[in-house]
Design a protein around this motif. Structure first.
Motif, PDB file in Angstrom:
ATOM      1  N   GLU A 299       0.831  -1.198   0.000  1.00 30.66           N
ATOM      2  CA  GLU A 299       0.000   0.000   0.000  1.00 30.66           C
ATOM      3  C   GLU A 299       0.867   1.250   0.000  1.00 30.66           C
ATOM      4  OE1 GLU A 299      -3.244   0.285  -0.211  1.00 30.66           O
ATOM      5  OE2 GLU A 299      -3.831  -1.793   0.096  1.00 30.66           O
ATOM      6  N   SER A 300       0.340   2.321  -0.565  1.00 36.20           N
ATOM      7  CA  SER A 300       1.034   3.609  -0.496  1.00 36.20           C
ATOM      8  C   SER A 300       0.948   4.123   0.937  1.00 36.20           C
ATOM      9  CB  SER A 300       0.394   4.616  -1.453  1.00 36.20           C
ATOM     10  OG  SER A 300      -0.873   5.024  -0.960  1.00 36.20           O
ATOM     11  N   GLN A 301       1.820   5.050   1.270  1.00 38.42           N
ATOM     12  CA  GLN A 301       1.808   5.647   2.602  1.00 38.42           C
ATOM     13  C   GLN A 301       0.478   6.344   2.858  1.00 38.42           C
ATOM     14  OE1 GLN A 301       3.978   5.087   4.924  1.00 38.42           O
ATOM     15  NE2 GLN A 301       2.979   6.381   6.407  1.00 38.42           N
ATOM     16  N   LEU A 302      -0.071   7.034   1.849  1.00 39.34           N
ATOM     17  CA  LEU A 302      -1.350   7.717   2.009  1.00 39.34           C
ATOM     18  C   LEU A 302      -2.467   6.715   2.293  1.00 39.34           C
ATOM     19  CD1 LEU A 302      -3.159  10.206   1.980  1.00 39.34           C
ATOM     20  CD2 LEU A 302      -3.295   9.973  -0.533  1.00 39.34           C
ATOM     21  N   ASN A 303      -2.522   5.625   1.554  1.00 40.67           N
ATOM     22  CA  ASN A 303      -3.561   4.616   1.779  1.00 40.67           C
ATOM     23  C   ASN A 303      -3.476   4.046   3.190  1.00 40.67           C
ATOM     24  OD1 ASN A 303      -3.991   5.132  -0.949  1.00 40.67           O
ATOM     25  ND2 ASN A 303      -4.364   3.000  -1.450  1.00 40.67           N
ATOM     26  N   CYS A 304      -2.263   3.798   3.666  1.00 42.26           N
ATOM     27  CA  CYS A 304      -2.085   3.298   5.037  1.00 42.26           C
ATOM     28  C   CYS A 304      -2.549   4.322   6.057  1.00 42.26           C
ATOM     29  CB  CYS A 304      -0.623   2.938   5.290  1.00 42.26           C
ATOM     30  SG  CYS A 304      -0.052   1.493   4.383  1.00 42.26           S
TER      31      CYS A 304
ATOM     32  N   LEU B 164      -9.338  12.120   3.113  1.00 41.62           N
ATOM     33  CA  LEU B 164      -8.550  11.941   1.894  1.00 41.62           C
ATOM     34  C   LEU B 164      -7.101  12.391   2.067  1.00 41.62           C
ATOM     35  CD1 LEU B 164     -11.356  12.945  -0.571  1.00 41.62           C
ATOM     36  CD2 LEU B 164     -10.295  10.677  -0.434  1.00 41.62           C
ATOM     37  N   GLN B 165      -6.860  13.263   3.046  1.00 44.41           N
ATOM     38  CA  GLN B 165      -5.485  13.688   3.361  1.00 44.41           C
ATOM     39  C   GLN B 165      -4.829  12.721   4.336  1.00 44.41           C
ATOM     40  OE1 GLN B 165      -5.725  17.694   4.784  1.00 44.41           O
ATOM     41  NE2 GLN B 165      -6.633  18.429   2.895  1.00 44.41           N
TER      42      GLN B 165
ATOM     43  N   SER C 260      -5.568   3.841   8.768  1.00 48.35           N
ATOM     44  CA  SER C 260      -5.245   4.016  10.189  1.00 48.35           C
ATOM     45  C   SER C 260      -6.109   5.098  10.821  1.00 48.35           C
ATOM     46  CB  SER C 260      -3.766   4.366  10.360  1.00 48.35           C
ATOM     47  OG  SER C 260      -2.964   3.286   9.951  1.00 48.35           O
ATOM     48  N   LEU C 261      -6.340   6.189  10.100  1.00 45.27           N
ATOM     49  CA  LEU C 261      -7.203   7.256  10.604  1.00 45.27           C
ATOM     50  C   LEU C 261      -8.609   6.729  10.868  1.00 45.27           C
ATOM     51  CD1 LEU C 261      -7.799  10.291  11.188  1.00 45.27           C
ATOM     52  CD2 LEU C 261      -8.326  10.511   8.755  1.00 45.27           C
ATOM     53  N   LEU C 262      -9.147   5.960   9.934  1.00 49.16           N
ATOM     54  CA  LEU C 262     -10.477   5.389  10.126  1.00 49.16           C
ATOM     55  C   LEU C 262     -10.508   4.417  11.301  1.00 49.16           C
ATOM     56  CD1 LEU C 262     -11.724   4.849   6.468  1.00 49.16           C
ATOM     57  CD2 LEU C 262     -12.681   6.402   8.194  1.00 49.16           C
ATOM     58  N   PHE C 263      -9.478   3.595  11.430  1.00 50.50           N
ATOM     59  CA  PHE C 263      -9.390   2.663  12.549  1.00 50.50           C
ATOM     60  C   PHE C 263      -9.469   3.431  13.871  1.00 50.50           C
ATOM     61  CE2 PHE C 263      -7.478  -0.207  15.582  1.00 50.50           C
ATOM     62  CZ  PHE C 263      -7.843  -1.470  15.143  1.00 50.50           C
ATOM     63  N   ALA C 264      -8.668   4.490  13.983  1.00 51.06           N
ATOM     64  CA  ALA C 264      -8.650   5.299  15.213  1.00 51.06           C
ATOM     65  C   ALA C 264     -10.001   5.977  15.444  1.00 51.06           C
ATOM     66  CB  ALA C 264      -7.533   6.339  15.137  1.00 51.06           C
ATOM     67  N   LEU C 265     -10.586   6.517  14.392  1.00 51.31           N
ATOM     68  CA  LEU C 265     -11.884   7.183  14.510  1.00 51.31           C
ATOM     69  C   LEU C 265     -12.969   6.204  14.957  1.00 51.31           C
ATOM     70  CD1 LEU C 265     -13.587   9.807  13.967  1.00 51.31           C
ATOM     71  CD2 LEU C 265     -14.123   8.755  11.774  1.00 51.31           C
ATOM     72  N   PHE C 266     -12.966   5.003  14.370  1.00 49.41           N
ATOM     73  CA  PHE C 266     -13.966   4.006  14.741  1.00 49.41           C
ATOM     74  C   PHE C 266     -13.789   3.565  16.193  1.00 49.41           C
ATOM     75  CE2 PHE C 266     -14.527   2.512  10.048  1.00 49.41           C
ATOM     76  CZ  PHE C 266     -15.190   3.697   9.746  1.00 49.41           C
TER      77      PHE C 266
END
Length: 189
Positions: free
Chosen positions: A37-42, A186-187, A46-52
């Motif tokens: 995966e690209s760094q952005l995709n990771c 997206l960022q 990860s952001l979604l994981f933390a938010l959830f």
């Protein structure tokens, strides 16, 4: 990149081990290498994981890179970037020797795919129909290339979609209103 020229059955795939850490998807019986995966995709996943987690979803119900078997013309499996499991599914996966959601297990509540370059058809077309066949209640397509987040909700046998861009707050049919805009997601920050 397709690995084997011969088609694989689902049973052959589930027993396949090439002795490496390479991750694969099975698409219509063909073994497909999943590139890193690209760094952005990771960062997005990860952001979604933390938010959830902040939304109160227990960590044992959040899965990254857990495999899900899907219906395709021959045999198929996918490796979504992130999934939210139901309690029932989390229980069904307990003690499994392989982190794979089998066809006889309930579907995840939410699947997230982050689009990679040159993979748009896989996420927008193929995975959409495969996840619909599994009756997954919610499917997100996070597309940093097109700068949009598509939230698909399973309604009466079809996915209905809402597209979020810019400063639109993302609303999840499963999780509710999130304190997250499309541009922030997206960022990956």
């Amino acid at each position: 990149m397709t690995v084997a020229s011969q088609k694989m059955s689902l049973e052959e795939y589930l027993n396949f081990d090439d002795g490496t850490e390479t991750r694969y998807e099975l698409e219509n019986g063909e073994l497909i290498v999943m590139p890193p995966e690209s760094q952005l995709n990771c960062r997005i996943a990860s952001l979604l994981f933390a938010l959830f987690l902040q939304q109160g979803i227990p960590s044992y119900r959040l899965m990254m890179k857990t495999e899900i078997l899907v219906s395709s013309s021959r045999a198929g499996s996918r490796l979504p970037d992130l999934m939210v499991l139901s309690e029932e599914l989390a229980t069904a996966l307990e003690g499994s020797s392989r982190s794979t959601i089998m066809m006889d297990m309930p579907p995840p509540l939410l699947v997230v795919e982050v689009v990679s370059p040159h993979q748009e058809n896989r996420d927008y077309r193929y995975k959409r129909s495969e996840y619909a066949a599994r009756r997954i209640p919610e499917y997100w397509i996070v597309d940093p290339i097109q700068q949009r987040v598509t939230v698909l909700e399973w309604v009466e046998g079809l996915y209905e979609e809402v597209v979020y861009t810019g400063d639109s707050a993302i609303v999840s049919p499963v999780l509710g209103v999130l304190e997250l805009t499309a541009s922030r997601l997206l960022q990956g920050s």
